[in-house]
Design a protein around this motif. Sequence first.
Motif, PDB file in Angstrom:
ATOM      1  N   ARG A 132      -8.642   4.482  -8.061  1.00  0.00           N
ATOM      2  CA  ARG A 132      -7.993   4.592  -9.345  1.00  0.00           C
ATOM      3  C   ARG A 132      -8.985   5.008 -10.428  1.00  0.00           C
ATOM      4  NH1 ARG A 132      -5.334  -0.544 -10.295  1.00  0.00           N
ATOM      5  NH2 ARG A 132      -7.331  -1.217 -11.156  1.00  0.00           N
ATOM      6  N   ALA A 168      -5.257   5.344   0.215  1.00  0.00           N
ATOM      7  CA  ALA A 168      -4.161   4.552   0.763  1.00  0.00           C
ATOM      8  C   ALA A 168      -3.720   5.095   2.120  1.00  0.00           C
ATOM      9  CB  ALA A 168      -2.990   4.542  -0.210  1.00  0.00           C
ATOM     10  N   ILE A 197       1.917   1.853  -3.530  1.00  0.00           N
ATOM     11  CA  ILE A 197       0.793   2.386  -4.302  1.00  0.00           C
ATOM     12  C   ILE A 197       0.572   3.863  -3.963  1.00  0.00           C
ATOM     13  CG2 ILE A 197      -1.707   2.229  -4.627  1.00  0.00           C
ATOM     14  CD1 ILE A 197      -1.437  -0.796  -4.125  1.00  0.00           C
ATOM     15  N   THR A 235      -2.352   4.480 -11.116  1.00  0.00           N
ATOM     16  CA  THR A 235      -3.583   5.229 -10.906  1.00  0.00           C
ATOM     17  C   THR A 235      -3.687   6.474 -11.768  1.00  0.00           C
ATOM     18  OG1 THR A 235      -2.518   6.395  -9.122  1.00  0.00           O
ATOM     19  CG2 THR A 235      -3.743   4.422  -8.558  1.00  0.00           C
ATOM     20  N   LEU A 246      -6.819  -2.932  -0.629  1.00  0.00           N
ATOM     21  CA  LEU A 246      -6.221  -3.678  -1.733  1.00  0.00           C
ATOM     22  C   LEU A 246      -7.279  -4.406  -2.556  1.00  0.00           C
ATOM     23  CD1 LEU A 246      -3.059  -5.133   0.046  1.00  0.00           C
ATOM     24  CD2 LEU A 246      -3.114  -3.344  -1.698  1.00  0.00           C
ATOM     25  N   VAL A 259       0.835  -1.202   0.000  1.00  0.00           N
ATOM     26  CA  VAL A 259       0.000   0.000   0.000  1.00  0.00           C
ATOM     27  C   VAL A 259       0.868   1.251   0.000  1.00  0.00           C
ATOM     28  CG1 VAL A 259      -1.708   1.315   1.329  1.00  0.00           C
ATOM     29  CG2 VAL A 259      -1.941  -1.163   1.104  1.00  0.00           C
ATOM     30  N   TRP A 298      -8.653   0.381  -3.655  1.00  0.00           N
ATOM     31  CA  TRP A 298      -7.672   0.793  -4.645  1.00  0.00           C
ATOM     32  C   TRP A 298      -8.324   0.956  -6.021  1.00  0.00           C
ATOM     33  CZ3 TRP A 298      -3.268  -2.836  -6.716  1.00  0.00           C
ATOM     34  CH2 TRP A 298      -2.427  -2.101  -7.555  1.00  0.00           C
ATOM     35  N   GLY A 342       0.579   6.774  -6.798  1.00  0.00           N
ATOM     36  CA  GLY A 342      -0.794   6.916  -7.230  1.00  0.00           C
ATOM     37  C   GLY A 342      -1.231   8.348  -7.414  1.00  0.00           C
ATOM     38  N   VAL A 365      -6.155   7.953  -5.082  1.00  0.00           N
ATOM     39  CA  VAL A 365      -5.468   6.750  -4.599  1.00  0.00           C
ATOM     40  C   VAL A 365      -4.642   7.074  -3.365  1.00  0.00           C
ATOM     41  CG1 VAL A 365      -3.665   5.072  -5.142  1.00  0.00           C
ATOM     42  CG2 VAL A 365      -5.467   5.540  -6.799  1.00  0.00           C
TER      43      VAL A 365
END
Length: 456
Positions: free
Chosen positions: A341, A318, A306, A423, A333, A303, A337, A310, A314
């Motif tokens: 996105r 996150a 990401i 993302t 997840l 995470v 997510w 992102g 996002v």
Amino acid sequence: MKLPRVSAVVAAAVLAPAVLFPSTASAADAPQPAGVSGPDTASGSAPDAAPTEGTDGQEQRDRAEIQRILADKETGPGVREAAEKALKGGAAELRHFLEVDLAKQRGDDLRVKVSQIMASGGPAVRAAAGKALDGGDADITKFLKEGWPAAQAEDQDRAEIQRILADKETGPGVREAGEKALKGTAAEMRHFLETELPQQRAIDNRVKVAQLIASGGRAVREGAVKAMNGSDADITKFLKEGWPAAQAEDDRVAVLVVLADKNISRDTAEAAQKALNGTPADVAHFLQVELPKLRSDDNRVKVSQIMASGGPAVREAAGKAMDGSDADILAFLNEGWAKARALDEAAANKPADKPADKPADKPAGQQGQGTQQPQTVQPAALTGTTTDATGSGSGAAAAAGTGTSTGVGVEATATRTGTLAATGTDGLGWEAGGAAAAVAAGAALVAISRRRSAES
């Protein structure tokens, strides 16, 4: 000379009876020597006849009876004290103890004994003992001979049923019948233990084996099916012996599946290999305890990666997940997510708001043409960590394939090989040279997340 000789002969003949007979008569009249008794001519009884028994014999018998009472281990303290006191006295004290004190002291001792039984007994014993104490000596004696054993058996049955109900492995059928028996009589409890318990236990065991067939790994399923085709004894043997062995086999398979995933972290791989080198208990502990924690750590790292690469939506989602629990991380997840996105992609594809150009301001060749749309940049690829659930085990084995697939449940653009879509942030893909920065930022975010959790 002849005359005197004749006279001497005659004189001797005349004096002889007087000399002989008076000596015989005087022998009978003479006193006897001391210590010598003559024949009892008056009684006519035999010289060796036994004398008549007196009070000394009764006293000896009473003393022997009291000593026998003291030698009995069941003799109570009151009887014992009175008996020892009587033995120090004479025949009257001995007789009084046996005729008066013994019965009274014995009754008192029995009541004390029943009181002690009542204090330490179970519900049935206490009830029966209390009823006996309210009665006479006959009730006390009957309780000790009959009521006490029966009440003890009832309390033992009750305790055994309670033990069965306290066992976590007790099935629903046994539990229901046991609870019903506890509310009934002593006969109903005995009937449950002797008749209902084996029947209900056999039914519960078959239900449990059927559940293992539905949820177990390959080895467990095969053993369970074979047991179901057999007798109740086969079912019991499988649950006690076959199931643990089959589960250990399925657990090892589950760990091998974990090791086969190339995307697992080094810590997870090392822990899995260590478990395989150990005992079945070590393998089960890894699957049930260590693996969930290791996967939780891996998910947080994922995470953070990401979050570092992102888009705005996002990053926001996150960040909230990192501030939450492991369940929040997994929810992000699996669902969050993809939703975040989608928002970032929609924002990236939205036309820019610009004022319309006046026709006079444009060259003639461009009159009537529409506004140019911004080019959508394709999202960069972000490599994720996915673990396929094998479904090859129940219990500990099932843990190897649940709750840890990073990217499972995300939209179809994330492939099973581990490639997860970015993302919509331009230029932030790993191929753009930002991999090292994302990893470093992810590690920092993990640390910040854990610090926030500790402070809260």
